[in-house]
Design a protein around this motif. Structure first.
Motif: not given
Length: 306
Positions: A276-280
């Motif tokens: 999720n760090g990439v999408y956030m």
């Protein structure tokens, strides 16, 4: 949103916007192409997850990444952070992602005319980690308000603890701290509970790494002793609520904050946080580079955060 510096400064409505956009990107929504923009990642501290996930987010958005290596830059000659950033602005950078060991380093950069995204400042703030954590929690529970969330471990030296306590409380969650007395932070207005109470009563148990490099006064306990008193193990796992989850911002001291066999157990969302760090961070980059002009407003009604 011009900058992302700390969760204290981010309104609840902006938190909603960033999370909804990140979820939408993850679910296959078309991504902005920012091929006309250039970003520089300035990491004055070591990093794996934050640095690499920003690089991946930038690549997916077709951003140009201008390489910057602190060790081989004029920083080694005494160049100030301000002069480095002002130089990058002058040569055409459109945004800076900065991790720095000094708390609130960004206070000396207020005259810059390009956005700053804080990738972590000392033991102060880590807003992008907080936002990806909230995204992960929302994906599991469909809400943030009303959840009971325990943040456990080295509270005193943790920028993740501070940012998450600020942001989750703002979004209506009930936040608790837990950890050794020597590693507590009495300046933060968050109640402390025992870890045993936390695992039995909370929906989320968020573990923190013991940051030995940030302090010398804490006498290191043996792995097994720390885990027995303050860490997650099978005995505590078995007392958690059926729907509860385990989180950790990583890097993990395996066998200390959490036993090795639980890092990827059914209740653990630790690697989902990294995904999720990439999408956030894509959502954040879109917001600061396009002034928040993503497709978020049309999405807000699909998600109930507050």
């Amino acid at each position: 949103m011009k900058n992302l510096l700390s969760m204290e400064e981010v309104a609840a409505s902006d938190i909603v916007s960033l999370i909804t956009r990140a979820i939408d990107i993850k679910n296959g929504s078309p991504m902005m192409s920012l091929s006309d923009k250039t970003v520089v990642n300035l990491f004055y501290e070591n990093s794996t997850r934050t640095k690499v996930s920003f690089e991946m987010a930038e690549k997916k958005l077709n951003l140009t990444q201008l390489p910057f290596d602190v060790a081989t830059s004029s920083v080694s000659k005494g160049e100030s952070l301000y002069d480095t950033c002002k130089t990058l602005e002058a040569i055409g950078a459109d945004a800076l992602v900065i991790r720095h060991p000094d708390n609130k380093y960004y206070s000396e950069l207020q005259s810059l005319n390009i956005p700053i995204i804080n990738g972590g400042d000392g033991s102060g703030s880590h807003p992008t980690q907080s936002l990806l954590d909230m995204m992960t929690i929302y994906e599991r529970f469909g809400q943030l308000a009303g959840l009971k969330i325990a943040i456990v471990g080295d509270i005193k030296h943790s920028r993740v603890a501070k940012s998450n306590a600020q942001a989750l409380s703002k979004m209506g969650a009930d936040v608790y701290f837990s950890g050794p007395e020597l590693l507590q932070d009495p300046t933060l207005n968050v109640p402390y509970i025992s870890l045993d109470d936390a695992v039995e009563n909370c929906d989320v148990v968020m573990l923190l790494r013991v940051q030995h490099e940030r302090h010398e006064s804490f006498e290191k306990l043996q792995k097994e002793e720390y885990n027995k008193q303050y860490g997650m193990n099978n005995q505590r796992l078995n007392r958690m609520k059926s729907h509860a989850i385990i989180m950790h911002p990583a890097p993990i001291n395996r066998g200390v904050e959490i036993t090795d066999d639980l890092v990827e157990c059914d209740k653990s969302v630790i690697f989902q946080q990294m995904t999720n760090g990439v999408y956030m961070r894509m959502s954040i980059l879109e917001s600061v580079l396009e002034g928040g002009k993503s497709h978020v407003n049309a999405l807000k009604e699909r998600y109930a955060f507050i």
